[in-house]
Every structure is written in C-alpha cells, then in structure tokens.
Write a protein that holds these residues in place. Sequence first.
Motif, PDB file in Angstrom:
ATOM      1  N   ILE A 189       0.865  -1.179   0.000  1.00 62.67           N
ATOM      2  CA  ILE A 189       0.000   0.000   0.000  1.00 62.67           C
ATOM      3  C   ILE A 189       0.897   1.223   0.000  1.00 62.67           C
ATOM      4  CG2 ILE A 189      -1.772   1.279   1.273  1.00 62.67           C
ATOM      5  CD1 ILE A 189      -2.663  -1.417   2.463  1.00 62.67           C
ATOM      6  N   SER A 190       0.906   1.932  -1.103  1.00 63.38           N
ATOM      7  CA  SER A 190       1.835   3.058  -1.255  1.00 63.38           C
ATOM      8  C   SER A 190       1.156   4.417  -1.122  1.00 63.38           C
ATOM      9  CB  SER A 190       2.534   2.972  -2.622  1.00 63.38           C
ATOM     10  OG  SER A 190       1.587   2.947  -3.679  1.00 63.38           O
ATOM     11  N   GLN A 191      -0.185   4.456  -1.190  1.00 61.70           N
ATOM     12  CA  GLN A 191      -0.906   5.716  -1.060  1.00 61.70           C
ATOM     13  C   GLN A 191      -1.374   5.934   0.380  1.00 61.70           C
ATOM     14  OE1 GLN A 191      -3.820   6.743  -4.145  1.00 61.70           O
ATOM     15  NE2 GLN A 191      -3.204   4.915  -5.282  1.00 61.70           N
ATOM     16  N   SER A 192      -1.483   7.172   0.787  1.00 64.27           N
ATOM     17  CA  SER A 192      -1.972   7.502   2.128  1.00 64.27           C
ATOM     18  C   SER A 192      -3.482   7.292   2.192  1.00 64.27           C
ATOM     19  CB  SER A 192      -1.646   8.953   2.471  1.00 64.27           C
ATOM     20  OG  SER A 192      -0.256   9.155   2.513  1.00 64.27           O
ATOM     21  N   LEU A 193      -3.936   6.636   3.262  1.00 64.79           N
ATOM     22  CA  LEU A 193      -5.370   6.414   3.436  1.00 64.79           C
ATOM     23  C   LEU A 193      -5.992   7.564   4.210  1.00 64.79           C
ATOM     24  CD1 LEU A 193      -5.466   2.585   4.245  1.00 64.79           C
ATOM     25  CD2 LEU A 193      -5.257   3.761   2.037  1.00 64.79           C
ATOM     26  N   ARG A 194      -7.322   7.562   4.308  1.00 68.97           N
ATOM     27  CA  ARG A 194      -8.039   8.598   5.029  1.00 68.97           C
ATOM     28  C   ARG A 194      -7.925   8.337   6.540  1.00 68.97           C
ATOM     29  NH1 ARG A 194     -11.523   9.922   0.558  1.00 68.97           N
ATOM     30  NH2 ARG A 194     -10.041   9.775  -1.172  1.00 68.97           N
ATOM     31  N   PRO A 195      -7.987   9.359   7.364  1.00 68.98           N
ATOM     32  CA  PRO A 195      -7.910   9.150   8.815  1.00 68.98           C
ATOM     33  C   PRO A 195      -9.095   8.327   9.327  1.00 68.98           C
ATOM     34  CG  PRO A 195      -7.459  11.440   8.252  1.00 68.98           C
ATOM     35  CD  PRO A 195      -7.988  10.805   7.006  1.00 68.98           C
ATOM     36  N   LEU A 196      -8.793   7.355  10.171  1.00 66.91           N
ATOM     37  CA  LEU A 196      -9.803   6.490  10.784  1.00 66.91           C
ATOM     38  C   LEU A 196      -9.663   6.554  12.300  1.00 66.91           C
ATOM     39  CD1 LEU A 196     -11.801   4.041  11.054  1.00 66.91           C
ATOM     40  CD2 LEU A 196      -9.822   2.548  10.635  1.00 66.91           C
ATOM     41  N   ILE A 197     -10.774   6.808  12.993  1.00 66.94           N
ATOM     42  CA  ILE A 197     -10.822   6.730  14.451  1.00 66.94           C
ATOM     43  C   ILE A 197     -11.574   5.455  14.820  1.00 66.94           C
ATOM     44  CG2 ILE A 197     -11.704   7.782  16.567  1.00 66.94           C
ATOM     45  CD1 ILE A 197     -11.382  10.505  15.292  1.00 66.94           C
ATOM     46  N   ALA A 198     -10.986   4.651  15.712  1.00 68.96           N
ATOM     47  CA  ALA A 198     -11.601   3.386  16.119  1.00 68.96           C
ATOM     48  C   ALA A 198     -12.015   3.456  17.576  1.00 68.96           C
ATOM     49  CB  ALA A 198     -10.621   2.235  15.902  1.00 68.96           C
ATOM     50  N   VAL A 199     -13.263   3.079  17.843  1.00 73.58           N
ATOM     51  CA  VAL A 199     -13.798   3.057  19.206  1.00 73.58           C
ATOM     52  C   VAL A 199     -14.202   1.615  19.522  1.00 73.58           C
ATOM     53  CG1 VAL A 199     -15.507   4.026  20.800  1.00 73.58           C
ATOM     54  CG2 VAL A 199     -14.698   5.399  18.853  1.00 73.58           C
ATOM     55  N   PRO A 200     -13.322   0.839  20.177  1.00 71.61           N
ATOM     56  CA  PRO A 200     -13.650  -0.564  20.446  1.00 71.61           C
ATOM     57  C   PRO A 200     -14.727  -0.716  21.507  1.00 71.61           C
ATOM     58  CG  PRO A 200     -11.580   0.022  21.509  1.00 71.61           C
ATOM     59  CD  PRO A 200     -11.985   1.208  20.672  1.00 71.61           C
ATOM     60  N   THR A 201     -15.614  -1.698  21.299  1.00 75.25           N
ATOM     61  CA  THR A 201     -16.658  -2.000  22.282  1.00 75.25           C
ATOM     62  C   THR A 201     -16.465  -3.390  22.872  1.00 75.25           C
ATOM     63  OG1 THR A 201     -18.139  -2.792  20.537  1.00 75.25           O
ATOM     64  CG2 THR A 201     -18.325  -0.471  21.174  1.00 75.25           C
ATOM     65  N   THR A 202     -15.367  -4.054  22.516  1.00 77.63           N
ATOM     66  CA  THR A 202     -14.977  -5.315  23.142  1.00 77.63           C
ATOM     67  C   THR A 202     -13.504  -5.212  23.514  1.00 77.63           C
ATOM     68  OG1 THR A 202     -14.365  -6.331  21.019  1.00 77.63           O
ATOM     69  CG2 THR A 202     -16.624  -6.676  21.791  1.00 77.63           C
ATOM     70  N   ALA A 203     -13.103  -6.009  24.503  1.00 76.47           N
ATOM     71  CA  ALA A 203     -11.700  -6.021  24.925  1.00 76.47           C
ATOM     72  C   ALA A 203     -11.057  -7.286  24.384  1.00 76.47           C
ATOM     73  CB  ALA A 203     -11.604  -5.968  26.445  1.00 76.47           C
ATOM     74  N   GLY A 204     -10.663  -7.235  23.095  1.00 77.64           N
ATOM     75  CA  GLY A 204     -10.149  -8.456  22.493  1.00 77.64           C
ATOM     76  C   GLY A 204      -9.171  -8.265  21.367  1.00 77.64           C
ATOM     77  N   THR A 205      -9.658  -7.825  20.230  1.00 76.14           N
ATOM     78  CA  THR A 205      -8.835  -7.880  19.019  1.00 76.14           C
ATOM     79  C   THR A 205      -7.658  -6.927  19.039  1.00 76.14           C
ATOM     80  OG1 THR A 205     -10.094  -6.191  17.818  1.00 76.14           O
ATOM     81  CG2 THR A 205     -10.897  -8.467  17.683  1.00 76.14           C
ATOM     82  N   GLY A 206      -7.782  -5.805  19.749  1.00 74.06           N
ATOM     83  CA  GLY A 206      -6.723  -4.799  19.690  1.00 74.06           C
ATOM     84  C   GLY A 206      -6.650  -4.129  18.338  1.00 74.06           C
ATOM     85  N   SER A 207      -7.720  -4.271  17.528  1.00 73.83           N
ATOM     86  CA  SER A 207      -7.708  -3.741  16.167  1.00 73.83           C
ATOM     87  C   SER A 207      -7.554  -2.232  16.132  1.00 73.83           C
ATOM     88  CB  SER A 207      -8.996  -4.156  15.433  1.00 73.83           C
ATOM     89  OG  SER A 207      -8.952  -3.827  14.066  1.00 73.83           O
ATOM     90  N   GLU A 208      -7.870  -1.559  17.256  1.00 74.34           N
ATOM     91  CA  GLU A 208      -7.715  -0.111  17.306  1.00 74.34           C
ATOM     92  C   GLU A 208      -6.252   0.323  17.251  1.00 74.34           C
ATOM     93  OE1 GLU A 208      -7.726  -1.625  21.555  1.00 74.34           O
ATOM     94  OE2 GLU A 208      -8.876  -2.020  19.719  1.00 74.34           O
ATOM     95  N   THR A 209      -5.327  -0.629  17.409  1.00 75.34           N
ATOM     96  CA  THR A 209      -3.898  -0.287  17.419  1.00 75.34           C
ATOM     97  C   THR A 209      -3.128  -0.810  16.215  1.00 75.34           C
ATOM     98  OG1 THR A 209      -3.095  -2.281  18.554  1.00 75.34           O
ATOM     99  CG2 THR A 209      -3.962  -0.495  19.938  1.00 75.34           C
ATOM    100  N   THR A 210      -3.747  -1.685  15.411  1.00 78.70           N
ATOM    101  CA  THR A 210      -2.973  -2.432  14.411  1.00 78.70           C
ATOM    102  C   THR A 210      -3.367  -2.106  12.971  1.00 78.70           C
ATOM    103  OG1 THR A 210      -4.452  -4.354  14.116  1.00 78.70           O
ATOM    104  CG2 THR A 210      -3.021  -4.348  16.063  1.00 78.70           C
ATOM    105  N   GLY A 211      -2.536  -2.593  12.076  1.00 81.09           N
ATOM    106  CA  GLY A 211      -2.803  -2.489  10.645  1.00 81.09           C
ATOM    107  C   GLY A 211      -3.316  -3.788  10.057  1.00 81.09           C
ATOM    108  N   ALA A 212      -3.941  -4.618  10.866  1.00 87.13           N
ATOM    109  CA  ALA A 212      -4.463  -5.907  10.401  1.00 87.13           C
ATOM    110  C   ALA A 212      -5.974  -5.867  10.302  1.00 87.13           C
ATOM    111  CB  ALA A 212      -4.039  -7.029  11.346  1.00 87.13           C
ATOM    112  N   ALA A 213      -6.512  -6.579   9.312  1.00 87.07           N
ATOM    113  CA  ALA A 213      -7.960  -6.722   9.142  1.00 87.07           C
ATOM    114  C   ALA A 213      -8.230  -8.139   8.645  1.00 87.07           C
ATOM    115  CB  ALA A 213      -8.497  -5.694   8.144  1.00 87.07           C
ATOM    116  N   ILE A 214      -9.159  -8.851   9.288  1.00 91.06           N
ATOM    117  CA  ILE A 214      -9.373 -10.277   9.042  1.00 91.06           C
ATOM    118  C   ILE A 214     -10.792 -10.522   8.524  1.00 91.06           C
ATOM    119  CG2 ILE A 214      -9.317 -12.576  10.082  1.00 91.06           C
ATOM    120  CD1 ILE A 214      -6.606 -11.156  10.020  1.00 91.06           C
ATOM    121  N   PHE A 215     -10.902 -11.451   7.573  1.00 91.12           N
ATOM    122  CA  PHE A 215     -12.225 -11.832   7.072  1.00 91.12           C
ATOM    123  C   PHE A 215     -12.230 -13.307   6.698  1.00 91.12           C
ATOM    124  CE2 PHE A 215      -9.865 -11.205   3.247  1.00 91.12           C
ATOM    125  CZ  PHE A 215     -10.528 -11.848   2.208  1.00 91.12           C
ATOM    126  N   ASP A 216     -13.429 -13.830   6.472  1.00 89.78           N
ATOM    127  CA  ASP A 216     -13.633 -15.247   6.158  1.00 89.78           C
ATOM    128  C   ASP A 216     -13.801 -15.405   4.646  1.00 89.78           C
ATOM    129  OD1 ASP A 216     -14.352 -17.896   6.042  1.00 89.78           O
ATOM    130  OD2 ASP A 216     -15.909 -17.777   7.567  1.00 89.78           O
TER     131      ASP A 216
END
Length: 496
Positions: A189-216
């Motif tokens: 990924i060479s282009q800058s993405l748009r700013p994203l604010i994450a508000v977690p409602t579970t205490a688990g994935t830590g996705s609010e801190t990482t550059g990972a996204a998972i799907f099935d």
Amino acid sequence: MAPAATRNSIFRLINASQHSACPCHGCRSATHNHVHHGALALNQLRKFATPVQTVEKEYAFEVAASNLRFGEGVTREVGMDLKNMKARKVGVFTDPIVAKLKPMRVALESLQSQEDLPFEVYDQVLAEPTEESWRKAIEWARQHDFSHFLAVGGGSVIDTAKTANLFTVYKDADLMDFVNAPVGKGLPISQSLRPLIAVPTTAGTGSETTGAAIFDVTSRAFKTGIANRALKPVLGVVDTANTESCPTAVHISAGLDVLFHSLESYTAIPYTERTPRPANPILRPAYQGSNPVADIFSMWALRTTVKYLPRIAKDSGDHEARSQMLLAASFAGIGFGNAGVHLCHGMSYPISGLNKKGPKYKHPGYLVDHPIIPHGVSVALTGPAVFQFTAPSSPDRHREALAVFNSVTVTDPSITSIPDSEVGAHLYESIASFLDGLGVPRGLKAVGYNKSDISMLVEGTIPQRRVLDLAPNIGDVAGEDGREHLTRIIEASMEY
C-alpha cells in the motif's frame, strides 16, 4: 510430549548453522571491514562448486501503533476530534447490535454536536466478516466521498472500516489485490489512506492499534486478511464504559484473543530469524517476529489477562477487571501488531471457517442466527498443544509464561526446578486448567470436529503463511515437515 524432529528438520538446522551471514547491510560494501572467516572459507569453496544463493535474514524491526486515548467517557470526544481534523464528511461503521447500544448513541451525539460535520452511517457490518460482507461495505463507502472514517464496535467493525477506507482510496482495485499472499496478491500500500478513528466495544482484538484486518473467505472455508501499517487507525478511543453491555460469553472470547495474542507474539521467532530481508523498507511486514519493544507490551498484557479475565467470567460487572482488560487488549495489539502471531491463530482460521459447512457449532451466549465458533474460542482450542510444541524453541520464554499462569515468579523453585525438556508439558497443563476455569470447550471434538476432519483443517492452515512463517519449530510449513507437525498438533487438540 513435543513431536520428534524429522530428518529434514535436522538437515536444515545443520545447513543453517554452516551458512550463517552477518545481518548488517554493510557487508555488501567494499569498505565494510568485518572479518568473517567462515564466509571467506565458504567463498573459497564456491570457486570450485556451483554458487549457493544465500537468503539473508532480517536485521531491523519497526514499531508502529495508533495513538491511544484511554478513559471513562472519552467516546464523547470523537466529534471534536473529527472537527479538529477538518473532516469534510465522515463514514461511520457499526453493526446491527452495537447500533442500538449506548456507545453508538454517545458517538452519534458527539458528531451531531459539531456544526457542519456531515456523516453517513453503515450499520450492517457482519460479526466475523466474510468476503461478501466486505465487498458490500466497500461498495457503500465508494458511493460516498468520505474524507474520514469512524468505527464503533468490535474487531469485525473496525476491520471492515479499515478495508472500506483502503478501497475508497484505491477505487479501481479488487479486494484480493491487497489480501495476504498466497491467498491474494499481497500488494504493498503506497498511497496515504483517510484518517480512521476506532472506538472498540470489546476487549479483544486490539484492532484499534494495528494495521491488520481479518475476514472469512467462505469459498475456501478459512480466514485470512490484509496486514499493512497503512491500515492502522490514527486514533484508538478506548472508553472503559463501552464494554458494560457486553455479554459474558463475548467478554470471555474477546479475552481469549488477548491471551493468545500475548502468548504467540512473545514466543514468535526473533525478528532476526525472519527471512527474507526486505529489499525495500516498504516491503517489511507488519508482523516481524518477537522484538524487545513488542515483548514488553505482550508480557504486560499476558499478566493482566491471566489476572483479570477470570474475574470477568465470574462477574461481568467488575469495573476494574473490564477496564484492565480493555487496556490489555490495546497493549497486546501493540505487541502482536509489531511481532505477529503464529500457530494458534493460523489454525483458528480453518477451525472457524469450516464450521459453517461442517459441525455448524453455535457458541452459547452469542446472539446470532448462524453457526459460530467465536474467534477467541477458535484460537484457544489448540492452545495447550501449540505451546507444548513450541516450548523447546525457547524454554526460558515458555518458562516465564508458565510462571504467569501459575501465579508465581519465574525464580520460584516450582518453576526453576523444571527441566527444559518438561516445560512444554507443564505449560500444556496450566493453559488447559486456565481455559477450564473459563468454560472453554475442551478441544475440537467439543465443537463437533472429529479425526476425519484433521486433513481439511491442515489444508486450511497451510495458506496462512503470514503467521505460520513466524512459528518456531515448524520448519517449512508448506513442506512435508510442516504438514506433519500441524497434523500432530491438531490431533493433540481434539480433546484434552
């Protein structure tokens, strides 16, 4: 006991010990003055033989994480944050359940309190996202020209928002262009993405801190994802009030994810053992192997989870425990977001993916109308067997983990008296006991799998190279040794 090393594993170990290379880039320079007697001798031999192409190991690691804001009630600040960022139009992501709860109401009130801050809401995010659900979210986001994104929900919501953001910028790209190889193309990924604010409602994935996204990937019955630092949110808003409405089953599953994020990142191969060394820094993966910075965050998260998750299982209203688990999730996110995970997560993807067509297990406490092995549970099912297998790779690190589970210091005689060869067996028992206390199903049989499913689970694990390449002791995961080891681990995970 851990599986015995195969003949190929032994040969590879001998070969690696005889063909080590200096890890610094300077060795490529004519002015570099290290004296490497082994390398000189090897070069002399190569004058009389076919040249051997060496694969250089990594020599550096990077630390990347989102900014974090932690506190009671901080969700009400997101409107001001987006206004401060000069947002022109905000895409808000959530799921049908969170859409009706207090965290989403507070977030919307915060947006509405700001003048000239238009937004649109997408509230159809699927728990445990699929390729189809991601494509729908991407299509919706592309219809709007969002300058900023806001995600309010668990990891599924945050991951979906990350993906919608990515493909808003890359308007002509296909989903599989950026999905991790070998499932997708794994393009940088060479282009800058748009700013994203994450508000977690579970205490688990830590996705609010990482550059990972998972799907099935339902067509292949396993999970995979996109992992790139460019995806990480600019801000994670960790509000201790936002897990008040979580069912106990969700608390436990999310907490299990924190537990194994911590354990796997702490026991991943050292970053200096990862190959190949990237030819360009942009190609350095987000998951780099264990490193001194990630170690600090991962071990803190492990200690905190072992202490507080059982308290939540007994009383989901325990405010201190909920607050500490939210912080642990973010700390573990910083840990594994820079070090990576390995076998438990790699095998969890086919365990949860094949369930939809196979056992059709539906975990108690989840308010969904489809089969589901929650992510944290799917990760935990192989936990005892995995860490018995990996213990010989770094007995001291596994000994530290054992001390945490046993609520003693690593210098306690009950820990120091254990021979290195037996650390794995002790850790197996301690992890299994901890999971029992949380009511986790006792192995794959308990969620409907049987021995005839083992080969399918192995085949679904093999493509997870993004994480499996960080696993200690596994060898060439796509080769004969890797399949043999994975088969034995899954066999040992059928019941315990």
